[in-house]
Write a protein that holds these residues in place. Sequence first.
Motif, short mmCIF file in Angstrom:
data_model
loop_
_atom_site.label_atom_id
_atom_site.label_comp_id
_atom_site.label_asym_id
_atom_site.label_seq_id
_atom_site.Cartn_x
_atom_site.Cartn_y
_atom_site.Cartn_z
N LYS A 1 10.36 25.47 51.24
CA LYS A 1 10.49 26.84 51.72
C LYS A 1 10.06 26.92 53.19
O LYS A 1 9.04 26.34 53.56
CB LYS A 1 9.58 27.74 50.87
N SER A 2 10.85 27.61 53.97
CA SER A 2 10.55 27.70 55.40
C SER A 2 11.05 29.05 55.91
O SER A 2 11.81 29.72 55.21
CB SER A 2 11.25 26.55 56.13
N PRO A 3 10.62 29.46 57.11
CA PRO A 3 11.02 30.78 57.58
C PRO A 3 12.55 30.91 57.72
O PRO A 3 13.23 29.93 58.02
CB PRO A 3 10.37 30.87 58.97
N ALA A 4 13.05 32.12 57.52
CA ALA A 4 14.47 32.36 57.76
C ALA A 4 14.70 32.22 59.26
O ALA A 4 13.78 32.40 60.05
CB ALA A 4 14.82 33.77 57.30
N GLY B 1 14.63 22.80 61.59
CA GLY B 1 15.28 21.94 60.59
C GLY B 1 14.42 21.74 59.35
O GLY B 1 14.49 20.68 58.72
N GLY B 2 13.60 22.72 59.02
CA GLY B 2 12.77 22.61 57.82
C GLY B 2 11.38 22.06 58.09
O GLY B 2 10.54 22.00 57.19
N TYR B 3 11.12 21.64 59.35
CA TYR B 3 9.79 21.08 59.68
C TYR B 3 8.72 22.16 59.88
O TYR B 3 7.63 21.86 60.35
CB TYR B 3 9.88 20.16 60.90
N ALA B 4 9.07 23.40 59.55
CA ALA B 4 8.06 24.46 59.53
C ALA B 4 7.98 24.86 58.06
O ALA B 4 8.86 25.55 57.54
CB ALA B 4 8.52 25.63 60.38
N SER C 1 4.17 26.34 58.71
CA SER C 1 4.84 27.45 59.40
C SER C 1 3.87 28.62 59.47
O SER C 1 2.86 28.64 58.75
CB SER C 1 6.11 27.86 58.65
N ASP C 2 4.19 29.58 60.30
CA ASP C 2 3.31 30.76 60.41
C ASP C 2 3.53 31.70 59.22
O ASP C 2 2.93 32.76 59.15
CB ASP C 2 3.50 31.48 61.74
N GLU C 3 4.42 31.29 58.28
CA GLU C 3 4.60 32.11 57.08
C GLU C 3 3.97 31.45 55.86
O GLU C 3 4.14 31.92 54.74
CB GLU C 3 6.09 32.36 56.83
N HIS C 4 3.31 30.33 56.06
CA HIS C 4 2.59 29.71 54.95
C HIS C 4 1.49 30.67 54.51
O HIS C 4 0.90 31.38 55.33
CB HIS C 4 2.00 28.37 55.39
N GLU C 5 1.20 30.65 53.22
CA GLU C 5 0.16 31.53 52.67
C GLU C 5 -1.16 31.45 53.47
O GLU C 5 -1.82 32.46 53.70
CB GLU C 5 -0.05 31.04 51.23
N TRP C 6 -1.51 30.24 53.90
CA TRP C 6 -2.77 30.09 54.65
C TRP C 6 -2.68 30.84 55.97
O TRP C 6 -3.63 31.51 56.38
CB TRP C 6 -3.08 28.61 54.93
#
Length: 647
Positions: free
Chosen positions: A145-148, A153-156, A197-202
Motif C-alpha cells: 500500500k502506498s500513497p495515491a 514506484g511503490g518505494y513509499a 511514506s508520510d501516510e504510514h500509520e506511524w
Amino acid sequence: MITSEATPTARESRLTLARLLPRLHKAFSEEVETAEWQAFEARLDDHFPVLFDLLWRIYGPSYDFFFHVERILQTAAQSWLDRDADLKSLDAIREGHPHWYQSNRVVGAMAYVDLFSGDLAGLRDKIGYLNELGVTYLHLMPIFKSPAGDDDGGYAISSYRELDPAIGTMEDLRELSSELRQHGMSLVLDFVFNHTSDEHEWAEKAIKGDEEFRKYYRMYPNRTEPDQYEKTLRPIFPDAHPGSFTYRTGIGQWIWTTFNNFQWDLNYANPDVFNAMAGEMLFLANAGVEMVRMDAVPFLWKEKGTSCENLEKAHLLIQAFNSLARIAAPALVFKSEAIVAPDEIKKYVSEEECHLSYNPPLMVQLWNSIATRDATILSHCLPKRFQLPHGCSWVNYIRCHDDIGWGFEDRDFWEINVNPQDHRWFLNRFFSGEGDSFARGKMFQHNPQTGDARICGTAASLCGLEKALFEQDEQQTEMAIRRILLLHGIIFTIGGIPLIYLGDEIGQTNDYDYPSDPEKDGDDRWMHRPALDWDKAELRKDPETVEARIFSGFLKFSQIRKNNHAFQECHTEFVDTGNHHVFGYFRSYGGQSILCLANFSEQHQDLPATRLRQLGMRKTFTDIVAGKSIVATQKLTLEPLQFAALM
Ligand code: GLC
Ligand code: GLC
C-alpha cells in the motif's frame, strides 16, 4: 550451549538470555508446543550472542537497553511461532545448503507486477513464460500500500502488511510465493526500511502529535540542525527537492527526507524503530519471501559532520536484522542495494550482513565499454574488487528500474590517465544520444552545481536498437542486437546471479508516454519501465523477428549457464587477452574451465593462437555459444561484438 566467548559481550549475552528465556516462554506458553519452543531456544543459543553484541554496539549502554532486547526477542519468538510448517521445512533445507544461490542454475528476473501482468493473479498465468526463460529468482517491485499519485514506484510504503489493492491481497501473495516455489522459483521483494511514506500509520500518528511516533522519524523544529547536517549531505533527487529535509506545515517541523518529500526517513537511533521494522521484515519472510532486497542501505544511519552514507552503524543495523533472520526465518537471504562508490559497496557483503549485492561497478563498466568500444577500463578496474567473501555473490545486471549513475572510483581512472569527471560527462552525452551516438537515453537529475548527471533508458534503447529500427537500418539493427546479447552474455557467465529486467529479453525500447500519467510525469526513470508488450513477446516465436533473435540469445545463455557447472559460484579469473577491445575471463569449477571472450568493437578482432595457448587453451576447442568447434592454428577471429564461451 555456548562454549566460546566469541564476542566481548558473550558473558552478558548468556546471562541476559538465561534471565529472559523463562519470561519469554511464559509469555508464549499458551500458544506453543514444547518441541517447537525447544527448536526456538536452540536457535537463540546459536544466534543470540551475535544479535546481542550488535544491539549493544548500536544501542547500549542505555538505561532501558535490556527492556528493548526483551521486546526484540518477543518479536522474534512471535514471528517464529507464526511461521508456516512448509517455510520451516524450507528453513531446514536452506540451512543444509546455505549457498544455494551460488548455483549456476539460478537465473534472476525483475518486474513491476502492474506493468508485467496487471496483478498477482495475472502473474500466475505468466509463470510459464518465466519458466521458458529459466527464471528461478523473481524480484517483484514494491507491491504494498502506498500513497495515491506519485509514490516513487511503490518505494513509499504506507503499510508493510497490506498490498496495493489493485495488485492483490496478502493471501494472493502467499499463494503466489508457494506456487513459484513449486516451479523452482524464489520470490524476492524489497524491504524498504530506510523510510516509510508520510501516510504510514506511524507518520499519521506523528502528524497528530503522538510523541512516541514523532520519535520514529527525524524531525526538527527549525533549520538549525538541518543546516548543520546539510553541509555534508549530497542531495539524491535535486530536481524533486533540494536538500534532504522537508518542511511540514501543520506540525511545524522539518522532516528528514533523503528521497522524495513524501518518503520520511526512519530514526534508527530509536530502538523501537528497529524492533518495529524487524517485525515487518519477518512478516515478509513469513509470507514466503525468500530474499529481501535491502533498499537504500547506505542511508540508514545519520551523524552530523558526515555524508550520512555508509556509516558504521548502518552496517551494524543490517547485521542485526540479519542475525534476527537467522533466529526466526533462517531461509531468508539478504541482497544489498548500495549504489555508492565501489569500495563502499563491498563492505555490505558478507554472510553476516548481505549475502548478495547488486554489482553496479560491473554495470557501469560494461556501459562504458559499449560507448568506447574498448575493454581497457573494464579489464583494469573490475578485477580489483570482484572477489567476494566466502558464501557471497554478486547480482549482475546491466540495468534495473533506476537510472545509471557513473559510480567509478576516480583513482582507477587517474591510474590510466583518464580524467574521471570529463569521462563521466562524455558518457552522459553519449548515452543521451548526442552527436553520432547510437544510444537513445536521457540525462537524469543533472545537477549544474556539481556537473553530475545520471542516465535513463532501456537496454535496447541504450544499445542502439531504437535508433536503428527508426532509421530502418538493418546493419545497425544487427549491431544493436549483438550489443544487447554481448552484455547479457557477460552477466550470465561472469560469476553471480544474472538479473534480467523483464522486457529486455524482447528488446523493448523506451516508453515516451509516461508523462501522460500524472503519477509518473516528472520522474524520467519511467521512460525505461515500459509495460511488457505481450504482442511483441509473441513475436519471439517467429525466428525472423528481432524479438526472436534477442529472446533466443537469452535462452541460449540461460541454458549454457545451467548446463555447465563452471558457472557455479564466483571463481573468476580475469585474463589479459592482448587485445584492448576484447574482455576475457576464465570460469572454473569442479574440473571444468571455460574461457569467455567479449569483443566490444564493431570490427573483427584477432587473438593470436600463441596468446590462447599461453592461457592454456588447446588448438581445437568449442564455442558453446555459437555451437561451433574451432581450430585456432594461427589466430582466433572474433566477430564484431561477439560473445564467445570456449572450452
Ligand atoms: C531505491 C530504489 C529507488 C528509490 C529509492 C528510495 O534506491 O531503487 O527506486 O527511489 O530506493 O526508496
Ligand atoms: C541514488 C541512490 C540510490 C537510488 C538512486 C535512485 O543513486 O544512491 O540508492 O537508487 O539514487 O535514483
